[in-house]
Design a protein around this motif. Structure first.
Motif, mmCIF file in Angstrom:
data_model
loop_
_atom_site.group_PDB
_atom_site.id
_atom_site.type_symbol
_atom_site.label_atom_id
_atom_site.label_comp_id
_atom_site.label_asym_id
_atom_site.label_seq_id
_atom_site.Cartn_x
_atom_site.Cartn_y
_atom_site.Cartn_z
ATOM 1 N N TRP A 219 0.839 -1.202 0.000
ATOM 2 C CA TRP A 219 0.000 0.000 0.000
ATOM 3 C C TRP A 219 0.870 1.246 0.000
ATOM 4 N N GLN A 220 0.544 2.204 -0.862
ATOM 5 C CA GLN A 220 1.339 3.419 -0.989
ATOM 6 C C GLN A 220 0.715 4.571 -0.205
ATOM 7 N N PRO A 221 1.530 5.495 0.308
ATOM 8 C CA PRO A 221 0.992 6.609 1.118
ATOM 9 C C PRO A 221 -0.003 7.472 0.349
ATOM 10 N N GLU A 222 0.168 7.592 -0.983
ATOM 11 C CA GLU A 222 -0.727 8.454 -1.749
ATOM 12 C C GLU A 222 -2.068 7.795 -2.078
ATOM 13 N N GLU A 223 -2.203 6.507 -1.784
ATOM 14 C CA GLU A 223 -3.472 5.832 -2.045
ATOM 15 C C GLU A 223 -4.475 6.179 -0.945
ATOM 16 N N ILE A 224 -5.703 6.467 -1.370
ATOM 17 C CA ILE A 224 -6.722 6.907 -0.418
ATOM 18 C C ILE A 224 -7.523 5.735 0.123
ATOM 19 N N ILE A 225 -8.108 4.963 -0.796
ATOM 20 C CA ILE A 225 -8.997 3.889 -0.378
ATOM 21 C C ILE A 225 -9.048 2.831 -1.466
ATOM 22 N N GLU A 226 -9.204 1.593 -1.049
ATOM 23 C CA GLU A 226 -9.374 0.474 -1.977
ATOM 24 C C GLU A 226 -10.870 0.155 -2.065
ATOM 25 N N TYR A 227 -11.341 -0.146 -3.276
ATOM 26 C CA TYR A 227 -12.756 -0.439 -3.440
ATOM 27 C C TYR A 227 -12.963 -1.411 -4.596
ATOM 28 N N GLU A 228 -14.178 -1.956 -4.664
ATOM 29 C CA GLU A 228 -14.558 -2.877 -5.744
ATOM 30 C C GLU A 228 -15.629 -2.230 -6.593
ATOM 31 N N ASP A 229 -15.460 -2.300 -7.918
ATOM 32 C CA ASP A 229 -16.452 -1.767 -8.832
ATOM 33 C C ASP A 229 -16.594 -2.722 -10.008
#
Length: 621
Positions: free
Chosen positions: A484-494
């Protein structure tokens, strides 16, 4: 003659170029118009959309060809080799908190909490068969014989659990937070124990009564998620990638908490007369992302006995392995079957040991639906590894996609009429609805004109598992095992694609192109949209065909190599025999065999002649 041909060719090329320029200018204007309004574009709708294949409900009149449909197995827009190395990460210059709120709002509108909290009780799982169902059970027994594979046997609905096997596999992740706890540990041995603890935590849930889930149909999908106390989500995606043999592939991701799981299992059953076993061939790979470690696990088999004589009961059996090649730790755990004269202390018992190389580090003893203790071999200290009575109070809440918002081939929606009939104990209606689905599955298989390609997974057998481990080799198209990278906000499924959003004002060229393409596809279905879609479908179809040809060629090459080796072995045997003259006399030749046969016939004729002569003499006398 040449002078006349060249101008004609040039004119055709120019006309063709003008037509292309006209089409691309229309597309460019449309994309430009939509791109100018990106600030109000809903990022969460950028996932790939599929036209729902309703063949199972329309009598299977269509010819089943890979296309841009859910069941045609059309590859994702990111199904290239580059995309298979990592999931697309959408980068937008928006307020991070606002983007996160949008994702959470979508999750709340799409997913609903699963009301089913049935987990069963500790001890032996038994069931008394009702009198009206015993005749059906005897009818089933007449169709099978000891040693037979039950995968093609149609089972009566009274022994079915009202959910799909793809749903059943998700039972292992109600305590996914244990993996998050394991990955923050510094000591590799403590991490290994943490992974072992999580593995054993996914076994205690039992159905109400002795039940078997539905066999998924080809192309069936299932998705769900669990919400953690730290507001992260663990997402689960599964697809039935093969029907004969029945193979289920799955992918689980919570990169923010540091783990990803991928695996595929071949389900088969064996009948032994008074008992049957449901065996899962394959493995799962648990990736602890921050440590670069992969834990390979196998599954126990479910053993059901008392089908003809005795009480119908079910237990787990076999030896499972949890292996981490990066650290050298391995656990071998045996699930013990209760003996014929065994007492309650043998019910659901397990024992095992943790090794590093050939050295045993610790032993494990207990019950997979109760308490499990671990004993350090060096110090003799014994501690609790797992206590189900405490653990079941800490289950993560599971969320399912609202049935009204599910696609036609998602498990709950596909089997909903069967499940409702089973729940209301209407076995006749349940059998009718189940037969409709199974007949449609057979019709679809007959109508296939090319190799069927799964929508979400692809076959990749390059990864070599440890010795003795079977790997079915199915990989999620959008797998991502990077930390996980610091600039990533949230993980989601679409739309079955698990991805993430990250901060940043700049957008890469590839993401820009994907954004324009997806916004273009989300608009109305004008002629140029259809043209682009058909072009993309043709590209995917070509890619799928080439992949199928490549797989077939590899299989044929292996078969040719095996045949060549067999011929070489035969030649060597013949050459060895020719160098040993003393063995020639022991090998009957063709002429020698005919001599023996001729002599036998002659002897029979002579015997018959003598019998006739003696018979004539007796009549004269």
């Amino acid at each position: 003659m040449t002078m006349d041909v060249e101008p004609e060719m040039l004119r055709r090329m120019k006309d063709k170029g003008r037509r292309r320029s006209s089409i691309f200018s229309l597309l460019k204007r449309k994309v430009g118009k939509q791109s100018s309004d990106l600030s109000s574009f809903h990022t969460l709708d950028l996932g790939r959309k599929y036209s729902v294949d309703s063949a199972i409900h329309t009598g299977m009149e269509e010819v089943f060809i890979p296309c841009n449909g859910e069941l045609a197995g059309a590859a994702s827009d990111t199904d290239s080799e580059a995309s298979r190395q990592g999931m697309p990460v959408v980068s937008l210059s928006a307020d991070p908190l606002a983007r996160k709120r949008e994702v959470l709002s979508r999750i709340e509108s799409l997913y609903v909490e699963d009301p089913d909290r049935e987990i069963g009780v500790a001890g032996e799982l038994v069931e008394e068969v009702a009198e009206e169902n015993k005749s059906l059970l005897w009818f089933l027994l007449k169709q099978v014989r000891p040693g037979m594979d039950l995968s093609k046997v149609v089972l009566p609905t009274f022994i079915l659990e009202p959910r799909s096997f793809l749903d059943k596999l998700s039972d292992n992740y109600y305590h996914a937070d244990l993996l998050g706890q394991a990955q923050i540990l510094e000591d590799p041995y403590q991490r290994f124990k943490g992974v072992l603890r999580w593995y054993l935590s996914g076994l205690y849930r039992k159905p109400k009564g002795l039940k078997k889930p539905y066999n998924p149909v080809l192309g069936e999908t299932f998705r769900c998620c669990w919400r953690h106390k730290n507001d992260t989500y663990t997402y689960y995606i599964a697809e039935q990638v093969s029907h004969h043999p029945p193979v289920s592939a799955f992918y689980v991701s919570n990169r923010k908490d540091g783990f990803v799981i991928e695996g595929s299992l071949l389900a088969r059953s064996k009948f032994y007369g008074n008992s049957t076993s449901a065996i899962l061939e394959g493995c799962a790979r648990i990736h602890l992302l921050n440590w670069g470690e992969t834990y390979i696990t196998t599954a126990p088999y479910a053993h059901c006995k008392g089908i003809v004589i005795g009480t119908l009961s079910m237990e787990l059996g076999g030896k499972v392995h949890i292996i981490c090649q990066e650290t050298g730790f391995q656990a071998d755990v045996e699930f013990k079957l209760r003996s014929f004269l065994g007492g309650a202390d043998q019910t659901n018992a397990i024992s095992g040991r943790i090794k590093r190389g050939k050295d045993t580090i610790a032993t494990v003893e207990g019950y997979w639906d109760g308490r499990i203790d671990i004993k350090d071999k060096k110090t003799g200290e014994e501690t609790s590894l797992l206590d189900v009575s405490v653990l079941k109070e800490q289950r993560l809440p599971r969320y399912l996609v609202d049935v009204d918002k599910q696609q036609e081939w998602e498990s709950q929606r596909l089997w909903i009429k069967v499940s409702e009939a089973i729940t209301s104990e209407d076995q006749v209606l349940a059998t009718e609805q189940k037969t409709i689905i199974e007949e449609a599955q057979r019709a679809r298989a007959r109508n296939l004109v090319t190799t069927w390609t799964p929508r979400l997974f692809h076959s990749d057998t390059r990864a070599v598992p440890p010795e003795g481990i079977i790997d079915q080799g199915w990989i999620y198209n959008h797998t991502n095992t990077s930390p996980w990278q610091p600039e990533e906000i949230i993980e989601y499924e679409d739309d079955f694609i698990i991805t993430s959003i990250k901060t940043g004002a700049s957008m890469g060229t590839s993401n820009e192109a994907r954004l324009r393409e997806l916004s273009h596809r989300a608009s109305d279905s004008e002629s140029h949209d259809d043209l682009a879609r058909r072009s993309k479908t043709s590209t995917r179809t070509l890619k799928q065909t080439l992949h199928s040809i490549d797989s077939t060629l590899r299989e044929q090459s292996i078969a040719i190599e095996r045949l060549t080796k067999s011929v070489e072995m035969l030649n060597e045997g013949q050459r060895a025999a020719s160098f040993h003259p003393q063995n020639v006399a022991r090998i009957p030749t063709a002429s020698h065999s005919w001599d023996l046969f001729g002599g036998f016939v002659l002897a029979m004729v002579l015997q018959a002649l003598l019998n006739w002569i003696f018979h004539q003499r007796e009549q004269r006398d």
